[in-house]
Scaffold this active site. Structure first.
Site: not given
Ligand code: UDP
Length: 346
Positions: A43, A99, A152, A156, A166, A182
């Site tokens: 993208t 992803t 998504y 997330k 982590y 945004t």
């Protein structure tokens, strides 16, 4: 834009060829840092990167973030790699989850190896269709785990989980930004989100496509404000120990946005209504007290000003398209018209 007093560092921006990524790369280069942009170009667009090599030490790696990242020293990693527009992230939901989840695992391993600090891009979508308004970071959200947005939203959310683990177990320094809607110059014509759709439609004299009743709300943040927030968050101190909402709290309904676009373009095009997409959040507005207190950040560009600047960008973009057929609303609604063929990373 915040200036930095740190010495120049080596910064990786994954998703650096995307809308936000390219703005961030530009700002980091202007601050004197060496910038490595890693992008799959699914993208993201090379067009977004054209002006960047002239600004400083800039390198592009064409790679999927879900593959191991072979870099040996870094100071900072901004992990922005992921399609963010609903039609794009829903086009291949499994790839979107991969992803998010495998991508952050690769980034965390890289950070563990290099000692780099990470800023992870999360999203207001972790709140789903929120039952609490405005949304504070302590709100756990209201997400349909098997809906069309789940790839998504849940991707997330899992990303945030991995960042926390982590940080706690491996000592990786992590900052998490929950980014609200945004917009701004640099958005692709075919981005598919509402600001670009409405502006391109109005500039082309086409009706504005309103999904649902148009009474649903969003809070739109201008891109320079958002980038300023990301930079501040990355360089924030130990008092920042949780995700931070970054967004402009000015809330607009889609009908109000449509009116603003028609007024600013001077084009009183009609509205066409179509059914609301499944699980479309009804109301969204960030509570930004954390960002204000912890980062000294507050958005400065009001919607009228930001939408005006974005309109000028799209007007120029449409006028300079070499192929007139790309300037039609049909082309604008096609996913990823800016994707270019894979070419050698520079
Ligand atoms: N929307 C709309 N027309 C469009 C694109 C989006 O009315 O052409 C609506 C959409 O249903 C949602 C809002 O605008 O209620 C924001 O959508 P967008 O895709 O920009 O962002 P997100 O839903 O991810 O916040």
């Amino acid at each position: 834009m915040k200036t930095t007093d740190q010495s120049p560092s080596r910064v990786l921006v994954t998703g650096g060829a995307g809308f936000l990524g390219a703005h961030l790369c530009r700002e980091l280069l202007l601050q004197g840092h060496e910038v490595i942009c890693l992008d799959s170009f699914m993208t993201g667009s090379r067009r977004n990167l054209r002006a960047l090599p002239a600004l400083g030490r800039f390198k592009v790696i064409q790679q999927d973030v879900a593959e191991p990242i072979e870099l040996d020293w870094l100071d900072r990693i901004y992990n922005l790699a992921c399609p963010a527009s609903p039609p794009h992230y829903q086009a291949d939901p499994v790839a979107t989850v991969k992803t998010c989840v495998v991508g952050v695992l690769q980034v965390m391993e890289l950070a563990r190896r290099t000692g780099a600090r990470v800023l992870q891009a999360s999203t207001s979508e972790v709140y789903g269709d929120p039952q609490v308004h405005p949304q504070t970071e302590s709100y756990w959200g209201h997400v349909n785990p098997i809906g069309p947005r789940a790839c998504y939203d849940e991707g997330k959310r899992c990303t945030e989980t991995l960042c926390r683990e982590y940080a706690q177990r491996e000592g990786v320094e992590v900052r998490v930004a929950r980014i609200f809607n945004t917009y701004g110059p640099g958005m692709a014509l075919g981005d598919g989100r509402v600001v670009s759709n409405f502006l391109v439609q109005a500039l082309c004299g086409e009706p504005l496509t309103v999904y649902g009743t148009g009474s649903q709300t969003r809070s739109f943040c201008y891109v320079s404000d958002l980038i300023d927030g990301l930079l501040r968050l990355m360089e924030s101190g130990p008092e920042v120990n949780g995700p931070v909402n970054l967004g402009n709290p000015t809330e607009l309904s889609m009908l109000e946005l449509a009116d603003l676009v028609r007024e600013l373009t001077g084009n009183p095009v009609p509205l066409v209504f179509s059914p609301s997409p499944a699980d479309d959040p009804v109301q969204r507005r960030p509570d930004i007290r954390r960002a204000q207190q912890w980062l000294g950040w507050t958005p400065r560009v009001a919607p009228r000003e930001g939408i005006g600047r974005t309109m000028s960008y799209f007007a120029h973009h449409l006028a300079t398209l070499s192929r007139p057929q790309d300037a039609t609303p049909e082309a604008a609604s096609r996913p990823w018209p800016d994707v270019e063929q894979a070419s050698n990373p520079s």
